[in-house]
Scaffold this active site. Structure first.
Site, short mmCIF file in Angstrom:
data_model
loop_
_atom_site.label_atom_id
_atom_site.label_comp_id
_atom_site.label_asym_id
_atom_site.label_seq_id
_atom_site.Cartn_x
_atom_site.Cartn_y
_atom_site.Cartn_z
N LYS A 24 3.55 -15.43 1.48
CA LYS A 24 3.58 -16.32 0.30
C LYS A 24 5.02 -16.42 -0.19
O LYS A 24 5.39 -15.86 -1.22
CB LYS A 24 2.62 -15.82 -0.78
CG LYS A 24 1.18 -16.23 -0.43
CD LYS A 24 0.19 -16.00 -1.53
CE LYS A 24 0.42 -16.79 -2.77
NZ LYS A 24 -0.05 -18.19 -2.72
N TYR A 78 0.82 -1.22 0.00
CA TYR A 78 0.00 0.00 0.00
C TYR A 78 0.85 1.27 0.00
O TYR A 78 0.38 2.34 -0.31
CB TYR A 78 -0.95 0.03 1.20
CG TYR A 78 -2.02 -1.06 1.17
CD1 TYR A 78 -2.31 -1.74 -0.01
CD2 TYR A 78 -2.72 -1.39 2.31
CE1 TYR A 78 -3.27 -2.73 -0.04
CE2 TYR A 78 -3.70 -2.39 2.28
CZ TYR A 78 -3.96 -3.05 1.10
OH TYR A 78 -4.91 -4.03 1.07
N ASP A 81 -5.08 -7.20 5.66
CA ASP A 81 -6.31 -6.49 5.33
C ASP A 81 -7.41 -7.51 5.01
O ASP A 81 -8.53 -7.44 5.54
CB ASP A 81 -6.03 -5.59 4.11
CG ASP A 81 -7.08 -4.53 3.91
OD1 ASP A 81 -8.03 -4.47 4.71
OD2 ASP A 81 -6.95 -3.76 2.94
N ASP A 86 -2.76 -17.87 1.42
CA ASP A 86 -4.00 -18.36 0.78
C ASP A 86 -4.54 -19.57 1.53
O ASP A 86 -5.75 -19.66 1.79
CB ASP A 86 -3.76 -18.68 -0.71
CG ASP A 86 -2.55 -19.55 -0.97
OD1 ASP A 86 -1.68 -19.64 -0.07
OD2 ASP A 86 -2.47 -20.15 -2.05
N ASP A 106 -10.55 -9.23 7.61
CA ASP A 106 -11.97 -9.10 7.23
C ASP A 106 -12.66 -10.47 7.21
O ASP A 106 -13.82 -10.59 7.59
CB ASP A 106 -12.13 -8.42 5.86
CG ASP A 106 -12.23 -6.91 6.00
OD1 ASP A 106 -11.92 -6.40 7.10
OD2 ASP A 106 -12.64 -6.24 5.03
#
Ligand code: NAD
Length: 370
Positions: free
Chosen positions: A193, A142, A250, A226, A254
């Site tokens: 990852k 970001y 992020d 993942d 959620d």
């Protein structure tokens, strides 16, 4: 007794309504429990823009930096949709995060027994759930440079975001996760990852080295992010603390949030580094939800996310662990008694207003503290 300096930024929409319920708690703790909270109230978001033409004034920014902890409601709403980008309500929150150097975002996902039925997952999967996601908040994709869209000829454009992490950024967020794990069930799962990303390779390496050097007593596992997302919905109770980067955090936070039902239930904390002289961390506590303009001013907002954010503040900024635990117990007990704001409402329950929910939690908290 030392005073405890709290800076309240209620903000916009339902922010002031939910913050009012925390103010009741602060008043009760000061008068009945000698808590010594000293509060100041400032403006942030659209409210600050209306008053000063910016999303937070320099004076309020200074108050935030001087406080032991900041409690933040929510910002934004349709009224400010056309204000210039630099002055938009969210800029206030971003400035606070940046200037307070809040690099660690903590989001617990707790399933209150009384609400186990309202999750989209089976009751046995989430009943008794208590996990904590620690997300790196100031680095990664970001913020990494270059970050741009460029013309590359032939009518084509190229968009670039840069995922970048330095050793110290990974070390300090890993340190927060290990330290928090020690106060809980002593387990950390690090997610990245490394199979396809260099930043993942370094992340795993640094987390492992930090663990070996300082936190070998904590159980550490690694998981690809993942797969982590899959495991979070398959059997979330396998986790205690999850530590991950800004982007994966992020999304994973959620996902974890929705395990527990309504947005109106979710607290969060953002912490900075401990100061060398005092050991105190800068900290901002806020509900995960926004300003909910669709229900603002109707006294139907759920104040629990804001109240639970205050419980996190008691625990992490003031080491008032017993009080934090009692406040969380009070929330659970009020839900057990059938009190529901509209977002949580189901058959046979008692629908109450924002302030009636706040009053019920305050009353339970007093009973538990007696
Ligand atoms: P939102 O979280 O404000 O609302 C989403 C939905 O959840 C709405 O239907 C709302 O009524 C409901 N809801 C949220 N909190 C609730 C509560 N405590 N009790 C009952 N119901 C609740 O998200 P949105 O609608 O996407 O955004 C509204 C505004 O808030 C926008 O301006 C957005 O930019 C801003 N926002 C601010 C923050 C923040 O201040 N940290 C975070 C997210 C969104």
């Amino acid at each position: 007794m030392a005073t405890r300096k709290l800076f309240l930024l209620p903000g916009d929409g339902i922010g002031p309504e939910t913050m009012a319920e925390v103010s009741k708690l602060i008043a009760v703790m000061n008068t009945e429990m000698d808590a010594g909270f000293e509060t100041e109230v400032g403006l942030v978001g659209g409210a600050a823009y209306d008053a000063h033409g910016e999303a937070i004034s320099d004076a309020d920014m200074e108050r935030a930096l001087a406080a032991d902890a900041v409690l933040f409601g929510a910002v934004g709403g349709p009224k400010w949709e056309s204000v210039p980008y630099e002055q938009r309500p969210e800029a206030g929150l971003l400035r606070l995060r940046k200037e307070m150097e809040l690099f660690a975002n903590l989001r617990p996902a707790i399933c209150y027994p009384a609400l186990a039925e309202s999750s989209s997952l089976k009751k046995e999967v989430i009943e008794g759930l208590d996990i904590l996601i620690v997300r790196e908040l100031t680095g990664g994709v970001y913020f990494g440079e270059p970050k741009e869209i460029v013309e590359i000829g032939n009518g084509q454009k190229r968009a670039v975001d840069t995922q970048v992490y330095d050793t110290f950024e990974i070390e300090r967020i890993a340190g927060v996760a290990f330290e928090l794990a020690r106060t809980r069930r002593n387990k950390v799962c690090s997610m990245e990852k490394h199979n396809v990303m260099k930043s993942g390779v370094l992340w795993k390496e640094v987390v492992t080295a930090t663990h070996e050097a300082k936190y070998a007593d904590v159980e550490l596992t690694h998981m690809l992010a993942d797969a982590g997302g899959m495991q979070l919905v398959r059997w979330p109770k396998q986790f205690d603390v999850i530590v991950t980067d800004n982007l994966f955090g992020d999304m994973l936070s959620d996902v974890a949030a929705m395990l527990t039902g309504s947005l109106g239930m979710l607290p969060s904390a953002s912490l900075g580094a401990p100061e060398a002289s005092t050991g105190k961390r800068k900290a901002l506590y806020e509900p995960v939800h926004g300003s909910a303009p669709d229900i603002a001013g109707q006294s139907i907002a759920n104040p629990i996310a804001m109240i639970a954010s205050f419980a996190m503040c008691l625990r992490y900024s003031f080491n008032m662990v017993a009080e934090a635990g009692r406040l969380e117990k009070a929330i659970a007990a009020v839900l057990e008694d059938g009190f529901r704001t509209r977002d949580l409402m189901s058959d046979g329950m008692r629908e109450v207003s924002t302030s009636a929910m706040g009053d019920a939690v305050v009353q339970k908290f007093r009973e538990l503290s007696a």
